[in-house]
Design an enzyme around this catalytic site. Structure first.
Site, PDB file in Angstrom:
ATOM      1  N   HIS A  62      -8.610   8.759 -10.358  1.00  0.00           N
ATOM      2  CA  HIS A  62      -7.294   8.183 -10.040  1.00  0.00           C
ATOM      3  C   HIS A  62      -6.192   9.159 -10.469  1.00  0.00           C
ATOM      4  O   HIS A  62      -6.447  10.129 -11.197  1.00  0.00           O
ATOM      5  CB  HIS A  62      -7.149   6.840 -10.760  1.00  0.00           C
ATOM      6  CG  HIS A  62      -6.417   5.818  -9.936  1.00  0.00           C
ATOM      7  ND1 HIS A  62      -5.409   6.153  -9.069  1.00  0.00           N
ATOM      8  CD2 HIS A  62      -6.545   4.460  -9.837  1.00  0.00           C
ATOM      9  CE1 HIS A  62      -4.947   5.055  -8.470  1.00  0.00           C
ATOM     10  NE2 HIS A  62      -5.633   4.018  -8.906  1.00  0.00           N
TER      11      HIS A  62
ATOM     12  N   GLU B 126      -6.082  11.023   3.762  1.00  0.00           N
ATOM     13  CA  GLU B 126      -4.940  10.138   4.053  1.00  0.00           C
ATOM     14  C   GLU B 126      -3.751  10.761   3.337  1.00  0.00           C
ATOM     15  O   GLU B 126      -3.604  10.604   2.129  1.00  0.00           O
ATOM     16  CB  GLU B 126      -5.198   8.726   3.492  1.00  0.00           C
ATOM     17  CG  GLU B 126      -6.381   8.012   4.095  1.00  0.00           C
ATOM     18  CD  GLU B 126      -6.093   7.442   5.476  1.00  0.00           C
ATOM     19  OE1 GLU B 126      -4.974   7.634   5.988  1.00  0.00           O
ATOM     20  OE2 GLU B 126      -6.989   6.834   6.048  1.00  0.00           O
TER      21      GLU B 126
ATOM     22  N   TRP C 129      -1.051   7.193  -7.161  1.00  0.00           N
ATOM     23  CA  TRP C 129      -0.529   6.149  -8.040  1.00  0.00           C
ATOM     24  C   TRP C 129       0.291   5.096  -7.305  1.00  0.00           C
ATOM     25  O   TRP C 129       0.638   4.066  -7.876  1.00  0.00           O
ATOM     26  CB  TRP C 129       0.388   6.797  -9.110  1.00  0.00           C
ATOM     27  CG  TRP C 129       1.337   7.761  -8.485  1.00  0.00           C
ATOM     28  CD1 TRP C 129       1.163   9.116  -8.376  1.00  0.00           C
ATOM     29  CD2 TRP C 129       2.568   7.466  -7.804  1.00  0.00           C
ATOM     30  NE1 TRP C 129       2.204   9.671  -7.664  1.00  0.00           N
ATOM     31  CE2 TRP C 129       3.078   8.678  -7.305  1.00  0.00           C
ATOM     32  CE3 TRP C 129       3.281   6.293  -7.559  1.00  0.00           C
ATOM     33  CZ2 TRP C 129       4.271   8.756  -6.577  1.00  0.00           C
ATOM     34  CZ3 TRP C 129       4.463   6.362  -6.836  1.00  0.00           C
ATOM     35  CH2 TRP C 129       4.941   7.582  -6.356  1.00  0.00           C
TER      36      TRP C 129
ATOM     37  N   CYS D 265       3.408   5.841   1.868  1.00  0.00           N
ATOM     38  CA  CYS D 265       3.159   6.834   2.917  1.00  0.00           C
ATOM     39  C   CYS D 265       3.648   6.325   4.261  1.00  0.00           C
ATOM     40  O   CYS D 265       4.109   7.090   5.090  1.00  0.00           O
ATOM     41  CB  CYS D 265       1.669   7.165   2.978  1.00  0.00           C
ATOM     42  SG  CYS D 265       0.643   5.702   3.116  1.00  0.00           S
TER      43      CYS D 265
END
Ligand code: NAP
Length: 454
Positions: free
Chosen positions: A154, A227, A129, A261
């Site tokens: 998603h 990822e 998100w 991230c």
């Protein structure tokens, strides 16, 4: 039922009925059927549609930006930049995909031998998100250009974004089933991966999610790209421009309210300049304003949910118990919503939550290093290896440290780490494997086929 909740006030925005297993199988079959036609379309045709997608994004930017901000709390100006970046990645692959995937002649004893890149089929993307548009477009643009078709699962809190993205491809003129969203929760991802029509999976998200998806996909011999999380170290050397470094470090820590991230998470400063850096860092961080993400005066909005905010606060409290000291923020404000203030912890050391875990919010961990070697050692002492940055006026030395000494997928010198369609993006260690973006990203889900003609 999947529910979007506005993190500003913790009130539901909209409920979405979850797709059943049968709904998913039907959609997967349609996406698989559409692959047969899509894989033989010309690059020129696909490029035209991808450029249309960029136009649709730009002409509806306000609506998409508002949707992101309402579903997950991103400051509105950052939502607008995200929409623009999605348009950029569409145009980048529209322009370059054909060149990246050109056949490559390799000289052998054959009369002709070459490598050709063929699409694999239906690719599943499990997405987070935090950048609800960007994460999806950086998967979809290269993969659709390569001739694959896409399925999106998603994050459950951004179903509005999931449907809006599906609609963008439709509005752009893509055949209806080249890209579809599946509104399902994480427990139903297994069924999708297990469907024989799904050929590969990419996941952006946490380490446990990556482990689970990769284990199942691996057991079915389906390729994955992961990822995952990061705890990016920013190393400040004695000769750094401290003011520039501190500003850059604050910016990187607070982008997306710290929920990136590749946000700077651990700041490792050599002892001789530690006090000066801490002073500057505290000064710049103290000026940042938290509040309504729709008000452009605010630098950060809420965290994406109350639960995530509380988990972050727990990490801060555990770090304090382990010996860290709060010098800014560190308390849950007495207001509605999932807010958490800009926070600085000092005296952070290996073994503490703020050093060993990913802090996904506006909390900076300041770490003192004895010298340059110690700083690099501390930077690499992490289960993660996504991004890293080094600040020094000796650019040659910075470049050498970035190239040879920092264990990360992307190392920046005198700047904060950012993704860019032209540069490969991804991590090592528990930050995952595989690369997105650039010529590398478009080659992750293709059959690198050898053709040998005697
Ligand atoms: P998350 O909880 O792992 O969720 C990511 C996605 O995976 C969501 O769609 C989620 O669905 C799904 N998921 C979760 N557990 C799953 C499971 N066991 N099996 C299948 N699917 C599963 O992560 P998040 O909280 O959304 O995102 C934050 C994390 O993403 C951070 O660690 C961050 O560093 C990382 N991230 C990495 C990158 C990168 O490029 N390396 C970029 C952005 C974010 P539900 O929503 O239904 O649970």
């Amino acid at each position: 039922m999947l529910t979007s909740i506005n993190p500003v006030n913790n009130l539901p925005v909209k409920n979405y009925s979850e797709y059943t297993g049968e709904d998913c199988d039907k959609i997967i079959s349609l996406v698989d059927d559409s692959f047969e036609k899509w894989k033989v379309e010309s690059f020129a045709y696909r490029s035209g549609l991808m450029r249309n997608a960029a136009k649709v994004l730009r002409s509806n930017s306000e609506d998409y930006s508002l949707l992101m901000t309402i579903e997950m709390g991103k400051p509105i100006a950052q939502s607008r930049s995200e929409v623009e970046k999605c348009a950029w990645v569409c145009e980048y692959y529209a322009e370059n995909a054909e060149k990246f995937l050109n056949d490559e002649i390799i000289k052998t004893e054959a009369s002709k031998s070459f490598v050709t890149y063929r699409p694999l089929g239906v690719i599943l993307a499990v997405m987070p998100w935090n950048f609800p548009f960007w994460q999806v477009f950086r998967f979809a643009a290269p993969n659709l250009m390569a001739g694959n078709t896409g399925l999106l699962k998603h994050a459950s809190n951004v179903s509005g974004c999931a449907l809006a993205i599906e609609d963008i491809f439709r509005k752009a003129g893509f055949p209806k089933d080249v890209f579809r969203s599946l509104l399902i929760s994480s427990k139903n991802v297994k069924g999708v991966i297990s469907n024989p029509k799904v050929k590969a999976v990419t996941l952006t998200g946490s380490v446990p999610a990556g482990q689970s998806v990769a284990a199942l996909a691996g057991s079915l011999i389906k390729k994955t790209v992961l990822e995952l999380g990061g705890s990016d170290p920013y190393v400040i050397l004695e000769d750094a421009d401290l003011e520039m470094a501190a500003k850059s470090c604050v910016t990187s820590r607070l982008i997306n309210a710290g929920q990136s991230c590749i946000a700077a998470k651990r700041f490792i400063i050599v002892e001789s300049v530690y006090d000066e850096f801490e002073k500057l860092y505290l000064e710049f961080m103290s000026k940042k304003k938290m509040g309504d993400p729709l008000d452009e005066k605010n630098d950060l909005g809420p965290q994406a949910s109350i639960q995530l905010r509380n988990e972050l606060h727990d990490q801060v409290m555990r770090s304090v118990k382990q010996g860290a000291e709060i010098i800014l923020g560190g308390a849950i404000p007495k207001i509605d919503g999932a807010f958490y203030p800009p926070t600085i912890l000092r005296n952070v050391k290996p073994g503490m939550a703020a050093f060993d875990e990913e802090l996904f919010g506006p909390v900076a961990a300041l770490i003192k290093a004895k010298n340059e070697d110690d700083a690099i050692d501390l930077a690499n002492r992490s289960i993660f290896g996504l991004g890293a940055a080094i600040f020094t006026k000796d650019v040659k030395k910075g470049e050498q440290i970035a190239k040879e000494k920092l264990d990360a997928g992307c190392c920046f010198v005198n700047d904060f780490v950012k993704s860019d369609p032209r540069l490969p993006f991804g991590g090592i260690k528990e930050s995952g494997y595989g690369r997105e973006l650039s010529p590398f990203g478009i080659k992750e889900f293709v059959n690198i086929k050898t053709v040998y003609v005697k």
